[in-house]
Design a protein around this motif. Structure first.
Motif, PDB file in Angstrom:
ATOM      1  N   ALA A   1       7.702 -10.190  -2.594  1.00 27.14           N
ATOM      2  CA  ALA A   1       6.621 -10.685  -3.440  1.00 27.14           C
ATOM      3  C   ALA A   1       5.504  -9.653  -3.573  1.00 27.14           C
ATOM      4  O   ALA A   1       4.850  -9.557  -4.614  1.00 27.14           O
ATOM      5  CB  ALA A   1       6.067 -11.991  -2.871  1.00 27.14           C
ATOM      6  N   ALA A   2       5.309  -8.864  -2.527  1.00 25.15           N
ATOM      7  CA  ALA A   2       4.229  -7.881  -2.534  1.00 25.15           C
ATOM      8  C   ALA A   2       4.576  -6.618  -3.311  1.00 25.15           C
ATOM      9  O   ALA A   2       3.696  -5.990  -3.909  1.00 25.15           O
ATOM     10  CB  ALA A   2       3.854  -7.510  -1.100  1.00 25.15           C
ATOM     11  N   VAL A   3       5.856  -6.227  -3.311  1.00 25.21           N
ATOM     12  CA  VAL A   3       6.217  -4.940  -3.908  1.00 25.21           C
ATOM     13  C   VAL A   3       7.098  -5.069  -5.141  1.00 25.21           C
ATOM     14  O   VAL A   3       7.256  -4.108  -5.903  1.00 25.21           O
ATOM     15  CB  VAL A   3       6.901  -4.007  -2.884  1.00 25.21           C
ATOM     16  CG1 VAL A   3       5.977  -3.739  -1.712  1.00 25.21           C
ATOM     17  CG2 VAL A   3       8.222  -4.583  -2.402  1.00 25.21           C
ATOM     18  N   GLY A   4       7.745  -6.232  -5.326  1.00 30.38           N
ATOM     19  CA  GLY A   4       8.580  -6.434  -6.507  1.00 30.38           C
ATOM     20  C   GLY A   4       9.751  -5.489  -6.605  1.00 30.38           C
ATOM     21  O   GLY A   4      10.138  -5.066  -7.700  1.00 30.38           O
ATOM     22  N   ARG A   5      10.348  -5.168  -5.453  1.00 28.86           N
ATOM     23  CA  ARG A   5      11.502  -4.261  -5.454  1.00 28.86           C
ATOM     24  C   ARG A   5      12.392  -4.544  -4.248  1.00 28.86           C
ATOM     25  O   ARG A   5      12.000  -5.308  -3.367  1.00 28.86           O
ATOM     26  CB  ARG A   5      11.049  -2.796  -5.466  1.00 28.86           C
ATOM     27  CG  ARG A   5      10.264  -2.351  -4.260  1.00 28.86           C
ATOM     28  CD  ARG A   5       9.772  -0.925  -4.438  1.00 28.86           C
ATOM     29  NE  ARG A   5       8.879  -0.817  -5.586  1.00 28.86           N
ATOM     30  CZ  ARG A   5       8.579   0.331  -6.204  1.00 28.86           C
ATOM     31  NH1 ARG A   5       9.124   1.461  -5.778  1.00 28.86           N
ATOM     32  NH2 ARG A   5       7.753   0.357  -7.219  1.00 28.86           N
ATOM     33  N   PRO A   6      13.579  -3.944  -4.202  1.00 28.57           N
ATOM     34  CA  PRO A   6      14.507  -4.235  -3.097  1.00 28.57           C
ATOM     35  C   PRO A   6      13.926  -3.883  -1.726  1.00 28.57           C
ATOM     36  O   PRO A   6      13.073  -3.005  -1.600  1.00 28.57           O
ATOM     37  CB  PRO A   6      15.715  -3.356  -3.426  1.00 28.57           C
ATOM     38  CG  PRO A   6      15.641  -3.135  -4.907  1.00 28.57           C
ATOM     39  CD  PRO A   6      14.175  -3.062  -5.218  1.00 28.57           C
TER      40      PRO A   6
ATOM     41  N   ARG B   1       0.835  -1.219   0.000  1.00 30.70           N
ATOM     42  CA  ARG B   1       0.000   0.000   0.000  1.00 30.70           C
ATOM     43  C   ARG B   1       0.863   1.259   0.000  1.00 30.70           C
ATOM     44  O   ARG B   1       0.518   2.255  -0.641  1.00 30.70           O
ATOM     45  CB  ARG B   1      -0.933  -0.023   1.211  1.00 30.70           C
ATOM     46  CG  ARG B   1      -2.001  -1.099   1.118  1.00 30.70           C
ATOM     47  CD  ARG B   1      -2.939  -1.080   2.312  1.00 30.70           C
ATOM     48  NE  ARG B   1      -4.007  -2.056   2.154  1.00 30.70           N
ATOM     49  CZ  ARG B   1      -4.956  -2.276   3.051  1.00 30.70           C
ATOM     50  NH1 ARG B   1      -4.964  -1.593   4.200  1.00 30.70           N
ATOM     51  NH2 ARG B   1      -5.883  -3.182   2.833  1.00 30.70           N
ATOM     52  N   ALA B   2       1.977   1.218   0.718  1.00 27.90           N
ATOM     53  CA  ALA B   2       2.865   2.378   0.746  1.00 27.90           C
ATOM     54  C   ALA B   2       3.507   2.622  -0.616  1.00 27.90           C
ATOM     55  O   ALA B   2       3.645   3.761  -1.063  1.00 27.90           O
ATOM     56  CB  ALA B   2       3.933   2.193   1.820  1.00 27.90           C
ATOM     57  N   VAL B   3       3.926   1.546  -1.278  1.00 29.73           N
ATOM     58  CA  VAL B   3       4.504   1.687  -2.617  1.00 29.73           C
ATOM     59  C   VAL B   3       3.452   2.194  -3.597  1.00 29.73           C
ATOM     60  O   VAL B   3       3.728   3.046  -4.449  1.00 29.73           O
ATOM     61  CB  VAL B   3       5.111   0.345  -3.071  1.00 29.73           C
ATOM     62  CG1 VAL B   3       5.461   0.373  -4.554  1.00 29.73           C
ATOM     63  CG2 VAL B   3       6.367   0.040  -2.245  1.00 29.73           C
ATOM     64  N   ALA B   4       2.237   1.696  -3.480  1.00 27.57           N
ATOM     65  CA  ALA B   4       1.153   2.191  -4.343  1.00 27.57           C
ATOM     66  C   ALA B   4       0.899   3.676  -4.107  1.00 27.57           C
ATOM     67  O   ALA B   4       0.506   4.410  -5.031  1.00 27.57           O
ATOM     68  CB  ALA B   4      -0.115   1.389  -4.087  1.00 27.57           C
ATOM     69  N   ALA B   5       1.155   4.136  -2.877  1.00 30.43           N
ATOM     70  CA  ALA B   5       0.973   5.559  -2.557  1.00 30.43           C
ATOM     71  C   ALA B   5       2.134   6.417  -3.032  1.00 30.43           C
ATOM     72  O   ALA B   5       2.035   7.654  -3.008  1.00 30.43           O
ATOM     73  CB  ALA B   5       0.784   5.741  -1.054  1.00 30.43           C
ATOM     74  N   GLY B   6       3.240   5.783  -3.451  1.00 26.87           N
ATOM     75  CA  GLY B   6       4.347   6.553  -4.003  1.00 26.87           C
ATOM     76  C   GLY B   6       5.703   6.315  -3.392  1.00 26.87           C
ATOM     77  O   GLY B   6       6.685   6.924  -3.826  1.00 26.87           O
TER      78      GLY B   6
ATOM     79  N   ASN C   1       0.992   3.310   7.050  1.00 27.84           N
ATOM     80  CA  ASN C   1       2.204   3.824   6.395  1.00 27.84           C
ATOM     81  C   ASN C   1       1.864   4.529   5.101  1.00 27.84           C
ATOM     82  O   ASN C   1       2.480   5.538   4.753  1.00 27.84           O
ATOM     83  CB  ASN C   1       3.176   2.669   6.139  1.00 27.84           C
ATOM     84  CG  ASN C   1       3.984   2.300   7.370  1.00 27.84           C
ATOM     85  OD1 ASN C   1       4.734   3.112   7.892  1.00 27.84           O
ATOM     86  ND2 ASN C   1       3.828   1.066   7.835  1.00 27.84           N
ATOM     87  N   ALA C   2       0.895   4.006   4.373  1.00 28.01           N
ATOM     88  CA  ALA C   2       0.494   4.624   3.098  1.00 28.01           C
ATOM     89  C   ALA C   2       0.014   6.056   3.312  1.00 28.01           C
ATOM     90  O   ALA C   2       0.290   6.949   2.490  1.00 28.01           O
ATOM     91  CB  ALA C   2      -0.582   3.791   2.418  1.00 28.01           C
ATOM     92  N   GLU C   3      -0.709   6.280   4.400  1.00 25.59           N
ATOM     93  CA  GLU C   3      -1.193   7.633   4.674  1.00 25.59           C
ATOM     94  C   GLU C   3      -0.026   8.586   4.961  1.00 25.59           C
ATOM     95  O   GLU C   3      -0.047   9.750   4.517  1.00 25.59           O
ATOM     96  CB  GLU C   3      -2.156   7.605   5.855  1.00 25.59           C
ATOM     97  CG  GLU C   3      -2.909   8.916   6.064  1.00 25.59           C
ATOM     98  CD  GLU C   3      -3.992   8.821   7.103  1.00 25.59           C
ATOM     99  OE1 GLU C   3      -5.012   9.503   6.954  1.00 25.59           O
ATOM    100  OE2 GLU C   3      -3.809   8.076   8.091  1.00 25.59           O
ATOM    101  N   LEU C   4       0.992   8.111   5.650  1.00 23.58           N
ATOM    102  CA  LEU C   4       2.185   8.930   5.885  1.00 23.58           C
ATOM    103  C   LEU C   4       2.905   9.236   4.573  1.00 23.58           C
ATOM    104  O   LEU C   4       3.367  10.350   4.352  1.00 23.58           O
ATOM    105  CB  LEU C   4       3.127   8.226   6.855  1.00 23.58           C
ATOM    106  CG  LEU C   4       2.645   8.110   8.302  1.00 23.58           C
ATOM    107  CD1 LEU C   4       3.510   7.128   9.082  1.00 23.58           C
ATOM    108  CD2 LEU C   4       2.651   9.476   8.985  1.00 23.58           C
ATOM    109  N   VAL C   5       3.015   8.242   3.691  1.00 28.73           N
ATOM    110  CA  VAL C   5       3.644   8.454   2.399  1.00 28.73           C
ATOM    111  C   VAL C   5       2.885   9.482   1.588  1.00 28.73           C
ATOM    112  O   VAL C   5       3.479  10.387   0.980  1.00 28.73           O
ATOM    113  CB  VAL C   5       3.761   7.117   1.635  1.00 28.73           C
ATOM    114  CG1 VAL C   5       4.173   7.362   0.177  1.00 28.73           C
ATOM    115  CG2 VAL C   5       4.761   6.206   2.317  1.00 28.73           C
ATOM    116  N   THR C   6       1.575   9.368   1.569  1.00 27.30           N
ATOM    117  CA  THR C   6       0.760  10.335   0.829  1.00 27.30           C
ATOM    118  C   THR C   6       0.979  11.750   1.347  1.00 27.30           C
ATOM    119  O   THR C   6       1.128  12.702   0.578  1.00 27.30           O
ATOM    120  CB  THR C   6      -0.731   9.966   0.933  1.00 27.30           C
ATOM    121  OG1 THR C   6      -0.933   8.675   0.344  1.00 27.30           O
ATOM    122  CG2 THR C   6      -1.611  10.982   0.230  1.00 27.30           C
TER     123      THR C   6
END
Length: 247
Positions: free
Chosen positions: A75-80, A39-44, A237-242
């Motif tokens: 597996a969830a984010v596909g990144r390091p 969710r955090a990665v989806a938020a940016g 965490n996603a809300e903090l990222v946003t």
């Protein structure tokens, strides 16, 4: 100077040493960490940092704890995925190196708090395994001076400049900014070394805003603060990222 509209890199730090006693939304298990990361990665968020936790809630460098977290989050984010070797996860320096040598699933980048005992031995063990090292240099410690003298400095991938929320002066916008600028002015870094600047708790948002103005990488997440800029409690965490990426 006008603030850039986008941070060069925004890392989300999912949990740190916090637990349910700090906020009910702090992710703990591999599954909840993976969901929060996605969710955090989806938020940016561009990077993910996590502290693997035992079933009892303690931070750990055990391969049995680390591997499921890395596997689930990747597996969830596909990144390091980044982790840390701080003393909170393993207080015995020798044991810390043993843990690193026993890992069967490797993180992509590991922070080493350079003011801690045997930081260079920890960094050397990581480099021997082909794991990227991020030198964590805290204000009001001898970490920056020790790093400047270290023969491993040119092999470090990035510096994390941290302003801990240890004094009331760092909790206000001006105080946090002054502390961060003072830390940055003391750093003696190899050529082209990148820097991620961050604060925590009351200094988290002021230091993030300074990082944006300076064009440095930054981070935000429940490890650093459970509050949004307006003082309300973050729901994820996603809300903090946003909030961090908002103009």
């Amino acid at each position: 100077m006008q603030a850039p509209s986008v941070l060069p890199v925004l890392q989300v730090c999912l949990n740190g040493a916090r637990g349910p006693g700090d906020s009910a939304v702090v992710p703990m298990s591999p599954a909840s960490l993976a969901e929060s990361a996605a969710r955090a990665v989806a938020a940016g968020a561009g990077e993910v940092r996590v502290h693997p936790r035992t079933p009892c809630g303690g931070t750990s460098l055990s391969p049995r704890v680390l591997a499921p977290v890395l596997t689930s989050v990747r597996a969830a984010v596909g990144r390091p995925v980044r982790v840390t070797t701080a003393m909170a996860a393993e207080s015995d320096p020798g044991r810390r190196v043993e843990r690193i040598r026993s890992w069967d699933v490797l993180p992509d980048l590991v922070s080493v708090d350079w003011h801690e005992p045997d930081a260079e031995e920890t960094a050397a063990a990581l480099l021997e395994r082909g794991i990227g090292v991020e030198a964590a240099l805290w204000s009001r410690t001898d970490g920056p001076a020790r790093f400047a003298r270290s023969p491993l400095a040119p092999r470090v991938r990035r510096v994390l400049a941290k302003v801990p929320d240890a004094q009331p002066a760092t909790r206000a916008e001006e105080g946090a900014g002054d502390a961060a600028r003072s830390l940055l002015s003391t750093l003696e870094l190899p050529p082209l070394m990148t820097v991620l600047l961050h604060g925590e708790d009351g200094g988290a948002w002021p230091v993030l805003r300074l990082a944006r103005r300076l064009g440095l990488a930054a981070r935000i997440g429940l490890e650093d603060t459970v509050l949004l800029p307006d003082g309300t409690r973050a729901r994820s965490n996603a809300e903090l990222v946003t909030a961090a990426l908002s103009p």
